[in-house]
Design an enzyme around this catalytic site. Structure first.
Site, PDB file in Angstrom:
ATOM      1  N   GLY A 156       3.191  -6.641   3.581  1.00  0.00           N
ATOM      2  CA  GLY A 156       3.741  -6.175   2.322  1.00  0.00           C
ATOM      3  C   GLY A 156       3.985  -4.673   2.301  1.00  0.00           C
ATOM      4  O   GLY A 156       4.070  -4.012   3.340  1.00  0.00           O
ATOM      5  N   HIS A 157       4.085  -4.139   1.087  1.00  0.00           N
ATOM      6  CA  HIS A 157       4.335  -2.720   0.874  1.00  0.00           C
ATOM      7  C   HIS A 157       3.276  -1.876   1.580  1.00  0.00           C
ATOM      8  O   HIS A 157       3.581  -0.890   2.235  1.00  0.00           O
ATOM      9  CB  HIS A 157       4.344  -2.442  -0.631  1.00  0.00           C
ATOM     10  CG  HIS A 157       4.604  -1.020  -0.998  1.00  0.00           C
ATOM     11  ND1 HIS A 157       5.841  -0.443  -0.883  1.00  0.00           N
ATOM     12  CD2 HIS A 157       3.778  -0.059  -1.493  1.00  0.00           C
ATOM     13  CE1 HIS A 157       5.776   0.827  -1.296  1.00  0.00           C
ATOM     14  NE2 HIS A 157       4.536   1.079  -1.665  1.00  0.00           N
ATOM     15  N   PHE A 158       2.017  -2.264   1.433  1.00  0.00           N
ATOM     16  CA  PHE A 158       0.916  -1.638   2.158  1.00  0.00           C
ATOM     17  C   PHE A 158       0.639  -2.505   3.387  1.00  0.00           C
ATOM     18  O   PHE A 158      -0.246  -3.354   3.387  1.00  0.00           O
ATOM     19  CB  PHE A 158      -0.315  -1.518   1.270  1.00  0.00           C
ATOM     20  CG  PHE A 158      -0.153  -0.560   0.119  1.00  0.00           C
ATOM     21  CD1 PHE A 158      -0.236   0.811   0.328  1.00  0.00           C
ATOM     22  CD2 PHE A 158       0.101  -1.021  -1.157  1.00  0.00           C
ATOM     23  CE1 PHE A 158      -0.082   1.703  -0.725  1.00  0.00           C
ATOM     24  CE2 PHE A 158       0.255  -0.145  -2.218  1.00  0.00           C
ATOM     25  CZ  PHE A 158       0.166   1.230  -2.007  1.00  0.00           C
ATOM     26  N   ASP A 182       7.575  -6.594   0.882  1.00  0.00           N
ATOM     27  CA  ASP A 182       7.524  -5.520  -0.111  1.00  0.00           C
ATOM     28  C   ASP A 182       8.442  -5.834  -1.292  1.00  0.00           C
ATOM     29  O   ASP A 182       9.645  -6.032  -1.112  1.00  0.00           O
ATOM     30  CB  ASP A 182       7.970  -4.215   0.566  1.00  0.00           C
ATOM     31  CG  ASP A 182       7.750  -2.986  -0.289  1.00  0.00           C
ATOM     32  OD1 ASP A 182       7.663  -3.113  -1.518  1.00  0.00           O
ATOM     33  OD2 ASP A 182       7.659  -1.888   0.283  1.00  0.00           O
ATOM     34  N   GLN A 201       6.492   3.996   7.322  1.00  0.00           N
ATOM     35  CA  GLN A 201       6.033   2.665   6.916  1.00  0.00           C
ATOM     36  C   GLN A 201       6.376   2.443   5.451  1.00  0.00           C
ATOM     37  O   GLN A 201       5.732   2.981   4.563  1.00  0.00           O
ATOM     38  CB  GLN A 201       4.521   2.514   7.151  1.00  0.00           C
ATOM     39  CG  GLN A 201       4.041   1.068   7.089  1.00  0.00           C
ATOM     40  CD  GLN A 201       3.397   0.724   5.764  1.00  0.00           C
ATOM     41  OE1 GLN A 201       2.312   1.195   5.457  1.00  0.00           O
ATOM     42  NE2 GLN A 201       4.056  -0.116   4.968  1.00  0.00           N
TER      43      GLN A 201
END
Length: 313
Positions: free
Chosen positions: A291-293, A265, A154
């Site tokens: 997003g990134h997380f 991201d 991920q």
């Protein structure tokens, strides 16, 4: 109130009690525990969920987070899987020794995580890697390939094309850390950078809990953290240099691979996700509106994709 009204009220209360007995309500978080174990003289904190005799998933967190980032996912998988989510040295609730007593490199983080799995008696696992979890996890995989059943990736990069333009300032730091430290902090560890790492370019910033980046920034500003994180990030250049080795391992081993990637991201591009298909043609790749997380915004979607993937192993 007359007798008929009292009888009607009594019947209604009995019906409510029968249909929704409070004593049968249980929390889906009931199997989650918070523990620590001594590894190489350090207290290493980890979250554990699910039955110990179930297949194990080792969840490796990113920067500047901790095992807390996996908290939304744990109760959604804990019925059928044994989940271990540790904090690296210098992160979360694990020990954060000074630079003089611990060498902050990705090799050492991977060594501590490998020793953790050995101490917990875990002989095989699915690696679930996010951001810094990629460099840690790939090192573990190359060191003990017999332990790795599958990969879930991920927003963890193993290809140069996955690095966004934000990495130009970060590469300058690798080349000249003494003069580029202030620029790195603005680009990488400032409050705004910490916030942007979560929200990215999402059209729905209202779906993001501000506690996540506020708490992470508090972590980044703890005594000694600036030195720890900038020292570790200087070592990140060894990850980029290792990309060809990781890619060769993927091509040779062809591990079952699931990629779930947040497209908003700001640090890692979608090209970093699709590049895995060049190494593992059967890799299952999903680009998410996150997003990134990605668990910030796509928890249920990720849980569904992961469960389906794990069931097919």
């Amino acid at each position: 109130m007359n007798t008929s009204a009292l009888l009607a009220l009594s019947a209604a209360l009995t019906c409510m009690s029968t249909n929704a007995p409070a004593q049968n309500m249980t929390s889906s978080r009931q199997s989650i525990s918070y523990q620590s174990v001594e590894i190489q003289g350090l207290d290493i904190f980890y979250r554990e969920a699910g039955p110990a005799n179930a297949p194990t998933v080792l969840l490796l967190h990113g920067f500047p987070s901790s095992s807390r980032m996996w908290e939304p996912l744990l109760p959604l998988l804990a019925d059928n899987y044994h989940l271990i989510a540790p904090d690296y040295p210098g992160f979360g609730h694990s020990s954060a020794p000074s630079l003089s007593s611990f060498e902050y490199t990705f090799d050492n983080l991977a060594s501590v995580m490998d020793e953790l799995t050995t101490k917990l008696g875990i002989t095989n696992y699915v690696l679930f890697m996010q951001d810094y979890g990629g460099p840690v996890g790939f090192r573990m995989a190359l060191a003990r390939p017999e332990r790795v059943r599958a990969l879930i990736i991920q927003n963890a990069v193993a290809h140069e094309q996955g690095l966004s333009p934000l990495w130009e300032a970060r590469r300058k730091y690798w080349a000249d850390p003494a003069h580029e430290l202030a620029n790195l902090k603005a680009n990488f560890t400032s409050f705004e950078a910490t916030r942007r790492r979560h929200i990215g370019s999402s059209p729905h910033p209202d779906r993001y809990d501000p506690d996540t980046w506020t708490d992470e920034y508090s972590f980044l500003t703890r005594p000694g953290q600036a030195d720890i994180q900038t020292t570790l990030f200087l070592d990140y250049r060894t990850n980029v240099a290792s990309y060809p080795r990781w890619q060769n391992w993927l091509r040779e081993v062809q591990p079952p691979t699931l990629v779930v990637w947040g497209k908003f991201d700001p640090s890692f591009t979608v090209a970093g996700a699709t590049a895995y298909a060049g190494d593992v043609p059967k890799a299952e790749i999903h680009i998410l509106k996150a997003g990134h997380f990605a668990l910030d915004e796509a928890t249920d979607q990720i849980a569904s994709l992961v469960r389906n993937f794990l069931e097919r192993l």
